[in-house]
Design a protein around this motif. Structure first.
Motif, PDB file in Angstrom:
ATOM      1  N   MET A  20       0.932  -1.197  -0.152  1.00 23.68           N
ATOM      2  CA  MET A  20       0.106  -0.014   0.069  1.00 23.68           C
ATOM      3  C   MET A  20       0.920   1.233   0.139  1.00 23.68           C
ATOM      4  SD  MET A  20      -2.925   1.444  -0.420  1.00 23.68           S
ATOM      5  CE  MET A  20      -4.066   0.195   0.236  1.00 23.68           C
ATOM      6  N   LYS A  21       1.920   1.351   0.726  1.00 22.32           N
ATOM      7  CA  LYS A  21       2.943   2.345   0.705  1.00 22.32           C
ATOM      8  C   LYS A  21       3.296   2.661  -0.705  1.00 22.32           C
ATOM      9  CE  LYS A  21       4.219   1.965   5.478  1.00 22.32           C
ATOM     10  NZ  LYS A  21       5.346   1.402   6.632  1.00 22.32           N
ATOM     11  N   ASP A  22       3.819   1.765  -1.306  1.00 16.29           N
ATOM     12  CA  ASP A  22       4.282   1.617  -2.825  1.00 16.29           C
ATOM     13  C   ASP A  22       3.172   2.226  -3.889  1.00 16.29           C
ATOM     14  OD1 ASP A  22       6.302   1.275  -4.833  1.00 16.29           O
ATOM     15  OD2 ASP A  22       4.961  -0.170  -5.528  1.00 16.29           O
ATOM     16  N   ARG A  23       1.840   1.822  -3.545  1.00 14.09           N
ATOM     17  CA  ARG A  23       0.697   2.408  -4.398  1.00 14.09           C
ATOM     18  C   ARG A  23       0.449   3.788  -4.340  1.00 14.09           C
ATOM     19  NH1 ARG A  23      -4.596  -1.009  -3.996  1.00 14.09           N
ATOM     20  NH2 ARG A  23      -5.285   0.547  -5.330  1.00 14.09           N
ATOM     21  N   ILE A  24       0.594   4.470  -2.869  1.00 13.37           N
ATOM     22  CA  ILE A  24       0.210   5.592  -2.348  1.00 13.37           C
ATOM     23  C   ILE A  24       1.615   6.553  -2.934  1.00 13.37           C
ATOM     24  CG2 ILE A  24       0.331   7.164  -0.554  1.00 13.37           C
ATOM     25  CD1 ILE A  24      -1.064   4.991   0.938  1.00 13.37           C
ATOM     26  N   LYS A  25       2.670   5.978  -2.778  1.00 13.16           N
ATOM     27  CA  LYS A  25       3.902   6.792  -3.525  1.00 13.16           C
ATOM     28  C   LYS A  25       3.703   6.975  -4.970  1.00 13.16           C
ATOM     29  CE  LYS A  25       8.950   6.389  -4.096  1.00 13.16           C
ATOM     30  NZ  LYS A  25       9.292   5.501  -4.791  1.00 13.16           N
ATOM     31  N   LYS A  26       3.605   5.801  -5.684  1.00 12.41           N
ATOM     32  CA  LYS A  26       3.057   5.889  -7.154  1.00 12.41           C
ATOM     33  C   LYS A  26       1.923   7.079  -7.551  1.00 12.41           C
ATOM     34  CE  LYS A  26       5.236   1.592  -8.277  1.00 12.41           C
ATOM     35  NZ  LYS A  26       5.034   0.323  -8.510  1.00 12.41           N
ATOM     36  N   HIS A  27       0.851   7.039  -6.693  1.00 11.84           N
ATOM     37  CA  HIS A  27      -0.129   7.875  -7.080  1.00 11.84           C
ATOM     38  C   HIS A  27       0.373   9.484  -6.756  1.00 11.84           C
ATOM     39  CE1 HIS A  27      -3.977   5.967  -7.901  1.00 11.84           C
ATOM     40  NE2 HIS A  27      -3.537   4.684  -7.385  1.00 11.84           N
ATOM     41  N   ARG A  28       0.890   9.524  -5.901  1.00 11.85           N
ATOM     42  CA  ARG A  28       1.576  10.997  -5.481  1.00 11.85           C
ATOM     43  C   ARG A  28       2.508  11.447  -6.568  1.00 11.85           C
ATOM     44  NH1 ARG A  28       3.162   9.520   0.586  1.00 11.85           N
ATOM     45  NH2 ARG A  28       1.185  10.136   1.636  1.00 11.85           N
ATOM     46  N   GLU A  29       3.401  10.641  -6.955  1.00 14.78           N
ATOM     47  CA  GLU A  29       4.310  10.884  -8.090  1.00 14.78           C
ATOM     48  C   GLU A  29       3.346  11.270  -9.260  1.00 14.78           C
ATOM     49  OE1 GLU A  29       6.845   7.642  -8.054  1.00 14.78           O
ATOM     50  OE2 GLU A  29       8.037   8.492  -6.198  1.00 14.78           O
ATOM     51  N   SER A  30       2.396  10.677  -9.614  1.00 16.80           N
ATOM     52  CA  SER A  30       1.680  10.690 -11.059  1.00 16.80           C
ATOM     53  C   SER A  30       0.651  11.908 -10.650  1.00 16.80           C
ATOM     54  CB  SER A  30       0.733   9.395 -11.209  1.00 16.80           C
ATOM     55  OG  SER A  30      -0.512   9.656 -10.186  1.00 16.80           O
ATOM     56  N   ARG A  31       0.557  12.730  -9.621  1.00 18.72           N
ATOM     57  CA  ARG A  31      -0.355  13.780  -9.660  1.00 18.72           C
ATOM     58  C   ARG A  31       0.312  15.177 -10.148  1.00 18.72           C
ATOM     59  NH1 ARG A  31      -2.644  10.997  -4.994  1.00 18.72           N
ATOM     60  NH2 ARG A  31      -1.470  12.210  -3.661  1.00 18.72           N
ATOM     61  N   PRO A  32      -0.311  16.276 -10.915  1.00 18.81           N
ATOM     62  CA  PRO A  32       0.312  17.323 -10.862  1.00 18.81           C
ATOM     63  C   PRO A  32       1.083  17.934  -9.522  1.00 18.81           C
ATOM     64  CG  PRO A  32      -1.562  17.370 -12.033  1.00 18.81           C
ATOM     65  CD  PRO A  32      -1.442  15.997 -10.979  1.00 18.81           C
ATOM     66  N   LYS A  33       2.077  18.444  -9.471  1.00 17.79           N
ATOM     67  CA  LYS A  33       2.487  19.256  -8.326  1.00 17.79           C
ATOM     68  C   LYS A  33       1.678  20.209  -7.618  1.00 17.79           C
ATOM     69  CE  LYS A  33       6.132  16.458  -8.553  1.00 17.79           C
ATOM     70  NZ  LYS A  33       5.620  14.935  -8.324  1.00 17.79           N
ATOM     71  N   ASP A  34       1.105  21.047  -8.603  1.00 22.58           N
ATOM     72  CA  ASP A  34       0.155  22.197  -8.167  1.00 22.58           C
ATOM     73  C   ASP A  34      -1.151  21.633  -7.498  1.00 22.58           C
ATOM     74  OD1 ASP A  34      -0.875  21.240 -10.416  1.00 22.58           O
ATOM     75  OD2 ASP A  34      -1.758  23.300 -11.064  1.00 22.58           O
ATOM     76  N   TRP A  35      -1.568  20.249  -7.388  1.00 18.49           N
ATOM     77  CA  TRP A  35      -2.555  19.863  -6.711  1.00 18.49           C
ATOM     78  C   TRP A  35      -2.522  19.731  -5.212  1.00 18.49           C
ATOM     79  CZ3 TRP A  35      -5.249  14.785  -9.766  1.00 18.49           C
ATOM     80  CH2 TRP A  35      -5.622  15.509 -10.818  1.00 18.49           C
ATOM     81  N   ILE A  36      -3.347  20.082  -4.384  1.00 18.41           N
ATOM     82  CA  ILE A  36      -3.148  20.180  -3.052  1.00 18.41           C
ATOM     83  C   ILE A  36      -3.819  18.709  -2.720  1.00 18.41           C
ATOM     84  CG2 ILE A  36      -4.206  21.114  -0.789  1.00 18.41           C
ATOM     85  CD1 ILE A  36      -2.229  22.887  -2.440  1.00 18.41           C
ATOM     86  N   THR A  37      -3.110  18.033  -1.672  1.00 13.22           N
ATOM     87  CA  THR A  37      -3.653  16.745  -1.258  1.00 13.22           C
ATOM     88  C   THR A  37      -3.624  16.427   0.178  1.00 13.22           C
ATOM     89  OG1 THR A  37      -2.038  15.581  -2.987  1.00 13.22           O
ATOM     90  CG2 THR A  37      -2.626  14.130  -1.080  1.00 13.22           C
ATOM     91  N   TYR A  38      -5.186  15.993   0.393  1.00  9.35           N
ATOM     92  CA  TYR A  38      -5.334  15.755   1.961  1.00  9.35           C
ATOM     93  C   TYR A  38      -5.686  14.309   2.115  1.00  9.35           C
ATOM     94  CZ  TYR A  38      -6.370  20.841   2.482  1.00  9.35           C
ATOM     95  OH  TYR A  38      -6.447  22.175   2.529  1.00  9.35           O
ATOM     96  N   GLU A  39      -5.110  13.808   3.145  1.00 16.15           N
ATOM     97  CA  GLU A  39      -5.259  12.415   3.461  1.00 16.15           C
ATOM     98  C   GLU A  39      -6.091  12.168   4.615  1.00 16.15           C
ATOM     99  OE1 GLU A  39      -1.275  10.775   3.878  1.00 16.15           O
ATOM    100  OE2 GLU A  39      -0.901  10.952   1.747  1.00 16.15           O
ATOM    101  N   GLY A  40      -7.173  11.561   4.325  1.00 16.97           N
ATOM    102  CA  GLY A  40      -8.318  11.104   5.422  1.00 16.97           C
ATOM    103  C   GLY A  40      -9.470  10.463   4.939  1.00 16.97           C
TER     104      GLY A  40
END
Length: 186
Positions: free
Chosen positions: A44-64
């Protein structure tokens, strides 16, 4: 004007997240990404890492995964698009907050847990509408496979399937992805 809900569903690795992200990117508007996963193991950590890397840098991410309606109400007004990935993981996390024996749980207890999850979904959709946002929600289609062998999997499938139905009924658009190809259902 009220907000808009787009639901993107499909099986595992069907291209749901990629399609949802492409929809958000094409809008050329500021995006808030709500990630509902909890990194509980290396996979799951690897999946989350890949998802983060694929998103544009200007997107704001919240986790919850809980009380997302409160988070949505607090989002800066410059952001007009929210992408929630994923509803089924949100349902899983809400289910596992409950301290119950899933093999022995009564139907009444299951109904109470489902009602709590339903309230979370309804409040979340209400916040989207009230704040005039476009929300793209990603969820898994769980009803096309065989009936799960164990009880907790059947309970999860049933609750998640009913939450998907609630969202799909209220959504302005619903897409089903297969092998990376989206099909518009609504």
């Amino acid at each position: 004007m009220t907000g808009k809900i787009t639901l993107v569903t499909g099986g595992a690795r069907s291209g749901k997240s990629n399609f949802a992200e492409d929809l958000a990117k094409k809008s050329e508007k500021s995006v808030v990404y709500l990630a509902t996963a909890i990194p509980f193991d290396e996979g799951m950590k690897d999946r989350i890492k890949k998802h983060r890397e694929s998103r544009p840098k200007d997107w704001i991410t919240y986790e919850g995964y809980k009380d997302l309606h409160t988070l949505i109400q607090g989002i800066d007004k410059e952001y007009k698009i929210i992408l929630i990935d994923c509803i089924t993981i949100m349902v899983t996390n809400l289910m596992f907050e409950e301290d119950v024996c899933w093999d022995k749980i009564s139907h009444e207890e299951i109904d109470k847990i489902e009602e709590k999850i339903k309230k979370q979904i309804k409040k979340m959709m209400g916040s989207i509408r009230e704040n005039d946002l476009w929300c793209i929600m990603v969820t898994n289609e769980l009803g096309m496979g065989i009936v799960p062998e164990n009880r907790i999997s059947r309970i999860f499938r049933d609750i998640a399937g009913r939450m998907n139905q609630i969202i799909a009924k209220e959504a302005e658009e619903v897409y089903f992805t297969v092998s990376g190809l989206p099909m518009k259902l609504k």
